[in-house]
Design a protein around this motif. Sequence first.
Motif, mmCIF file in Angstrom:
data_model
loop_
_atom_site.group_PDB
_atom_site.id
_atom_site.type_symbol
_atom_site.label_atom_id
_atom_site.label_comp_id
_atom_site.label_asym_id
_atom_site.label_seq_id
_atom_site.Cartn_x
_atom_site.Cartn_y
_atom_site.Cartn_z
ATOM 1 N N LEU A 292 0.883 -1.143 0.032
ATOM 2 C CA LEU A 292 0.097 0.125 0.135
ATOM 3 C C LEU A 292 1.030 1.209 0.046
ATOM 4 O O LEU A 292 0.642 2.146 -0.865
ATOM 5 C CB LEU A 292 -0.871 0.126 1.391
ATOM 6 N N VAL A 293 1.937 1.321 1.167
ATOM 7 C CA VAL A 293 2.637 2.373 1.075
ATOM 8 C C VAL A 293 3.548 2.556 -0.292
ATOM 9 O O VAL A 293 3.708 3.848 -0.745
ATOM 10 C CB VAL A 293 3.682 2.411 2.403
ATOM 11 N N SER A 295 3.058 1.467 -3.269
ATOM 12 C CA SER A 295 2.237 1.999 -4.352
ATOM 13 C C SER A 295 1.971 3.453 -4.487
ATOM 14 O O SER A 295 1.919 4.065 -5.373
ATOM 15 C CB SER A 295 0.786 1.124 -4.497
ATOM 16 N N ALA A 296 1.722 3.863 -3.049
ATOM 17 C CA ALA A 296 1.457 5.405 -3.240
ATOM 18 C C ALA A 296 2.474 6.243 -3.497
ATOM 19 O O ALA A 296 2.760 7.111 -4.070
ATOM 20 C CB ALA A 296 1.179 5.788 -1.525
ATOM 21 N N ALA A 299 3.021 6.107 -7.180
ATOM 22 C CA ALA A 299 2.057 7.103 -7.671
ATOM 23 C C ALA A 299 2.633 8.747 -7.749
ATOM 24 O O ALA A 299 2.719 9.443 -8.581
ATOM 25 C CB ALA A 299 0.860 6.976 -7.070
ATOM 26 N N ILE A 300 3.277 8.990 -6.329
ATOM 27 C CA ILE A 300 3.740 10.210 -6.244
ATOM 28 C C ILE A 300 4.860 10.417 -7.062
ATOM 29 O O ILE A 300 4.977 11.545 -7.806
ATOM 30 C CB ILE A 300 4.083 10.512 -4.949
#
Lengths: 305, 298
Positions: A292-293, A295-296, A299-300
């Motif tokens: 989850l972390v 993937s974030a 994305a950033i």
Amino acid sequence: MPEYAFVILVLAVPVAGFLALRRAGAFVVAEEAAILRLSRRLGRERRPTVADRLSRHSLLRTLDEARDLRHLLLVAGEDITPGAWGLRIAAAMLITLGAVAVLNILSVVTGNGLALSWPVMVLVVVAVPILGVLRLRLRAARLRDNAGRAFGELAAVLAALGSRPPLRNPTSIEPTDLVAMMSTWIDDPALRTIVAGNRWRRLADEAGRTPASESEWFQLIGELYGIHAALRVAEVVRVSRELNAGDVSARYLLTARHLSRERLADLRARNRRAMVTQVVPTIGLVAALMILVLSALAAIHLGGS
Amino acid sequence: MIAVILLCVFVLLAGACLLAALILDGRAPRGEVPRVARNAVGREQEFAAAVGLTWRNWLIARAAFLVVALAVAWTTRVAFVDVLALVLGVVGPRLLLAGRAERRRIRQARAFVALLRQFASRLAVSNEPFDAILADMAANAPPELAFLRTAGGSRDVLAAVITAVKASKSELLEKGLVTLLVSRTRDRITLADLLQQHQVPEIESLIDEAEEMRAVRSAQNATIVVLAGALGLMFAVLNGVPTLHDFYSSAAGSLALVVVVGVFVGAVTAMKLLLRQPRIVHWNLERVASDVARIGGA
């Protein structure tokens, strides 16, 4: 080539570590580790023959058990012949083959090439019968466990009833026999699978054995199905005719209590062993958090660039 | 190409037909609730009884939890989270209340064992009839076994106690009552001795087994709940950032969330399988009572 070596190293290190930990007794409780060390030392001192070693080899024993499919089906409580079981497996193989082929065709049609290569397809199809046998073995093991518990309960019921015999005719169990009644009192089907319709006789006929007395019936069931608790009950049934009602009750209860204590000890040992292996799925839970972390972060990063 | 596709579809259908024929064996079940559904409802009713709620209240509580989960999910404005909330709304209540349910069951069983001990003592030292002692014990049952109190005033005490214990759906209480039912075939002194010396310790060892299973399940559930909470909190924080919210609303973000949930569910399943606990059996109390009466007991 160095890439392959790296992958092999990455895979080999944890496997070697696991084997080393297992050898060192990390996955067994302290009491069991001491017994294992002692049995290894005794094994080295006694120097068993090659034939002896082979006969004790679990893989050979497993193959031997898998070969006797009829026996395995009966112990697992499957009411079908090996032929019908084979047809069922063949059907499952066909479905798997068809599904994998459709997946590949769709993948080719959409222009992505083969989703699964042909060797992988063959492996997937071959896995079906192997999984079928493993499932049967699991069911047989579960039936043994549950029937063992039921025989323990039977011992407690026999103790409460005193000198009442568990069955009248050892060659045929009637619905009025206590063993048959008991199988309908509990919601677990394991004992019913053995007793209902005298299914146990199929296994007994296969082995060419007929029980001549009540205790022999329990002995036979214990040996054919591999139920330790039935053997323990057989011992009490054997001596019950020579004892008064009070002594018979006490013996049955002692057996029932020993069986429940053994079950509890086994459960505790198994749970303590499994506590170590619980680390692996816990890592999976943490991995979900990491994905989850990450993937974030990805994305950033992509948004920024 | 079409011929190959048709061949594959034919193989698939042939396998499916063969399997269906073998499974059904020519007998299609008609007008019956599928066994899987029956078992699921049975397990749910058992859980409701273990938590101490009526079936109706349990269904209301479940529905309320589901609505709250969906409402919270809706505030995130991410489509996949709505689907996830639906799943969590269904499995969440049991995961959160499992420990409480098992603790309550064990407390009840320990109270029942204490009652059995008192029952055996009174049986040994007084001349009161069996049913009179049972009625008195049921009427003055401790708070954990409050559901037995109404049975104490019933005309047929034994039948009322059987009904009450059956409604509680507790395997441990059923075991305790079976011991009493079957032991009734013996004379008072033998029965009292059997209960005190052997039967009660045997039930106590069963309770120890249940306690062991409870401890393991509680540890597992605590790990799962804590990490699920951490995951949820982390997602809530990340979703608050506009760029990341846009990412999670996109197809790629949804795929990332599917992978996260997939890994989490896989890990939970592996955890449960590795430490799979045995099941304690349920007893058909009415059948035991009628069979024991037939063979010369209660």
